[in-house]
Design a protein around this motif. Structure first.
Motif, short mmCIF file in Angstrom:
data_model
loop_
_atom_site.label_atom_id
_atom_site.label_comp_id
_atom_site.label_asym_id
_atom_site.label_seq_id
_atom_site.Cartn_x
_atom_site.Cartn_y
_atom_site.Cartn_z
N HIS A 57 0.84 -1.20 0.00
CA HIS A 57 0.00 0.00 0.00
C HIS A 57 0.88 1.25 0.00
CE1 HIS A 57 -3.82 -2.05 0.77
NE2 HIS A 57 -3.10 -2.88 1.52
N GLY A 58 0.40 2.27 -0.66
CA GLY A 58 1.12 3.53 -0.69
C GLY A 58 0.23 4.64 -1.19
N ARG A 59 0.87 5.77 -1.47
CA ARG A 59 0.14 6.90 -2.03
C ARG A 59 1.02 7.55 -3.08
NH1 ARG A 59 1.15 12.10 -0.45
NH2 ARG A 59 2.86 12.33 1.01
N THR A 88 3.34 3.03 2.44
CA THR A 88 2.69 3.21 3.75
C THR A 88 3.54 2.61 4.87
OG1 THR A 88 0.52 3.18 2.70
CG2 THR A 88 0.59 2.74 5.07
N ASP A 89 4.08 1.40 4.62
CA ASP A 89 4.86 0.69 5.64
C ASP A 89 6.26 1.27 5.84
OD1 ASP A 89 2.74 -0.87 4.87
OD2 ASP A 89 3.83 -2.74 4.86
N PRO A 91 7.55 4.98 4.89
CA PRO A 91 7.33 6.27 4.23
C PRO A 91 8.57 6.97 3.69
CG PRO A 91 6.43 6.28 6.48
CD PRO A 91 7.05 4.96 6.24
N LYS A 120 -4.46 6.93 -2.98
CA LYS A 120 -4.00 5.66 -2.40
C LYS A 120 -3.93 4.60 -3.50
CE LYS A 120 -5.63 6.63 2.20
NZ LYS A 120 -6.41 6.18 3.36
#
Length: 138
Positions: A57-59, A88-89, A91, A120
């Motif tokens: 997961h990220g942005r 996300t994990d 940054p 996201k």
């Protein structure tokens, strides 16, 4: 399509990606994740490392939409996007890829007007093991 150039430090990243896993190198002493992979931790100078799985997961932290003239292999797909994703994990780590509709979708499968900084995203992997990104909420 371009192929990754691997070296002994980065080869495990691509081996995990070929199996559909997003992992990054982390220091086995201080725990700090690092990318790109390298032999020594820039925080504590330890040579001990391990590969940690991440959620994927990220942005979107930034993006660009290249237009021709481009390398001949990419000109037919232009315009397409290139995104920089903040994980996300982890940054402090940002990975480059393309926002696509799904694994193995063409580079131009998402309209440029759908790109938003902060959107996201979730990692997906092409058959060749290349990490790509899809919107979490299409």
């Amino acid at each position: 399509m371009l192929s990754p150039v691997t070296d002994p430090d980065g080869a495990p990243f691509w081996q995990y990606a070929a199996r559909g896993e997003l992992r990054v190198q982390a220091c086995a002493e201080c725990g700090e994740p690092r990318f790109p992979p390298r032999p020594c931790c820039p925080h504590c100078q330890s040579f001990a490392g391990e590969w940690r799985p991440l959620s994927g997961h990220g942005r979107i932290w930034s993006y660009v939409v290249p237009h021709p003239p481009l390398l001949p292999d990419y000109a037919a797909q232009a315009p397409y996007n290139v995104v920089l994703v903040e994980l996300t994990d982890a940054p402090r780590i940002r990975l480059v890829g393309n926002l696509v509709r799904g694994a193995d979708a063409p580079l131009n499968s998402v309209d440029a007007d759908r790109l938003r900084i902060g959107a996201k995203v979730q990692a997906v992997f092409s058959r060749s093991g290349l990490p790509q990104w899809v919107l979490e909420r299409p």
